[in-house]
Enzyme design. Structure first.
Site, PDB file in Angstrom:
ATOM      1  N   HIS A  12      -0.493  -3.490   0.415  1.00  0.00           N
ATOM      2  CA  HIS A  12      -1.743  -4.407   0.583  1.00  0.00           C
ATOM      3  C   HIS A  12      -3.179  -3.418   0.518  1.00  0.00           C
ATOM      4  O   HIS A  12      -4.159  -4.018   1.182  1.00  0.00           O
ATOM      5  CB  HIS A  12      -1.704  -5.274   1.895  1.00  0.00           C
ATOM      6  CG  HIS A  12      -1.503  -4.264   3.146  1.00  0.00           C
ATOM      7  ND1 HIS A  12      -1.020  -4.630   4.402  1.00  0.00           N
ATOM      8  CD2 HIS A  12      -2.195  -3.060   3.287  1.00  0.00           C
ATOM      9  CE1 HIS A  12      -1.085  -3.599   5.144  1.00  0.00           C
ATOM     10  NE2 HIS A  12      -1.963  -2.845   4.544  1.00  0.00           N
ATOM     11  N   GLU A 240       3.564   1.112   8.085  1.00  0.00           N
ATOM     12  CA  GLU A 240       3.635  -0.382   8.095  1.00  0.00           C
ATOM     13  C   GLU A 240       4.781  -0.748   7.327  1.00  0.00           C
ATOM     14  O   GLU A 240       5.250  -2.055   7.562  1.00  0.00           O
ATOM     15  CB  GLU A 240       2.514  -0.504   7.004  1.00  0.00           C
ATOM     16  CG  GLU A 240       1.055  -0.284   7.612  1.00  0.00           C
ATOM     17  CD  GLU A 240      -0.029  -0.436   6.357  1.00  0.00           C
ATOM     18  OE1 GLU A 240      -1.367  -0.776   6.944  1.00  0.00           O
ATOM     19  OE2 GLU A 240      -0.026  -0.553   5.529  1.00  0.00           O
TER      20      GLU A 240
HETATM   21  C1  DHB Z   1      -5.411   1.584   2.143  1.00  0.00           C
HETATM   22  C2  DHB Z   1      -5.564   0.785   3.289  1.00  0.00           C
HETATM   23  C3  DHB Z   1      -4.571   0.474   3.920  1.00  0.00           C
HETATM   24  O1  DHB Z   1      -4.473  -0.704   4.915  1.00  0.00           O
HETATM   25  C4  DHB Z   1      -3.200   0.454   3.209  1.00  0.00           C
HETATM   26  O2  DHB Z   1      -2.308  -0.186   3.766  1.00  0.00           O
HETATM   27  C5  DHB Z   1      -3.182   1.424   2.189  1.00  0.00           C
HETATM   28  C6  DHB Z   1      -4.321   1.977   1.725  1.00  0.00           C
HETATM   29  C7  DHB Z   1      -6.815   2.353   1.728  1.00  0.00           C
HETATM   30  O3  DHB Z   1      -7.905   2.282   2.378  1.00  0.00           O
HETATM   31  O4  DHB Z   1      -6.753   3.092   0.635  1.00  0.00           O
HETATM   32 FE    FE Z   2      -2.892  -1.223   5.689  1.00  0.00          FE
END
Ligand code: DHB
Ligand code: FE
Length: 286
Positions: A12, A240
């Site tokens: 995400h 995650e």
């Molecule tokens: C980023 C943020 C997120 O929540 C994630 O799951 C993956 C990448 C980011 O800020 O790049």
């Molecule tokens: Fe994230």
């Protein structure tokens, strides 16, 4: 009777949503990532579920360290895109399915999963970016959504085994809902990434590939993986990925991989996507 027809696992990464929102998907940096989403979008449009249960995590948008529910189920009729610092994404309001959500609440709590029930919950990139990835730029979103928000931000997050068992309970709960609904379940977040500290920018493509293989073929092995292994191998935010086990648990013992896409880089992270259908290939999907 309602049924879970398929599961989707997807990253995400907020920059993926921003690339869409700012018309950058054809730029060299993004082109290959979005090319890999085309088949998934086609599959989503053909599958045309009535409802998606979207398992995701909030990133200090709806909740903060003041209140940290482990499993929060959105029972409202609508969820607005959250303001994450640049104003809310200009994507449609997410329409809920209160009847299914309250049924899930009842079945899950009476099955001894202590869900937190949420009537108001702005939804951040954790939920809206997966919808954008699978649906493209649409208005309204083509299906209703029951958000299931999981704490993976503040230690301790739920174990993989707990997530897997919650997924199984979700399957049973959906199948006892008295209306003919076709439901897809999303597991979101990951894949390997670490956003801060000395290892910021960490990506482990080998770990990610093995995770995707095991998710289909040997998910019970994943349920025994301790948090520290995700942290060590997939970076601090790689945790995650435990949310994908809720999705996988909801598909039953056997699942067949329909499609996979993996691309690095997407911002500071590896972006992965997998589509799974319940049941073995060519077998009885029950
Ligand atoms: C980023 C943020 C997120 O929540 C994630 O799951 C993956 C990448 C980011 O800020 O790049
Ligand atoms: Fe994230």
């Amino acid at each position: 009777m309602a049924e879970i027809v398929a599961g989707v696992g997807t990253s995400h990464v907020p920059a993926i949503g921003a690339a869409m929102d700012n018309g950058k998907t054809d730029e060299p940096y993004w082109r290959r990532l979005f090319a890999g989403y085309e088949k998934a979008r086609q599959w989503m449009a053909e599958t045309a579920p009535d409802v998606a249960i979207v398992v995701y995590n909030d990133h200090a948008s709806a909740f903060s360290l003041e209140l940290i529910p482990t499993f929060a189920l959105g029972v409202a009729s609508a969820f607005s895109p959250a303001d994450e610092g640049y104003g809310p994404r200009k994507v449609p309001v997410v329409e809920g399915h209160p009847e299914l959500a309250w049924h899930l609440a009842e079945r899950l709590i009476l099955s001894e999963f202590d869900m937190t029930l949420v009537n108001q919950m702005p939804v951040d990139h954790g939920l809206t970016v997966p919808l954008s990835i699978l649906c493209g730029e649409v208005d309204p979103w083509p299906f209703k959504v029951v958000p299931l928000c999981v704490n993976v931000v503040q230690y301790p997050p739920p174990t993989g085994n707990r997530c897997w068992n919650l997924g199984k309970a979700i399957r049973a709960a959906v199948e006892s809902f008295d209306e003919d609904l076709r439901v897809v379940i999303f597991g979101t977040g990951g894949m390997s990434h670490q956003l801060q500290g000395e290892r910021a920018g960490l990506v482990n493509a080998k770990f990610d590939a093995e995770f995707l293989d095991q998710l289909t073929q040997d998910p019970e092995a994943l349920t025994r993986r301790p948090h520290v292994e995700y942290m060590r191998e997939a970076g601090s935010e790689g945790i995650e990925l435990v949310m994908w086990l809720i999705m996988r648990g909801a598909l039953g013992d056997n699942a067949t991989e329909v499609y996979r896409h993996y691309h690095v880089p997407a911002s500071n992270a590896a972006a992965g996507l997998i589509i799974l259908q319940s049941g073995p290939r060519g077998g009885d999907a029950a």
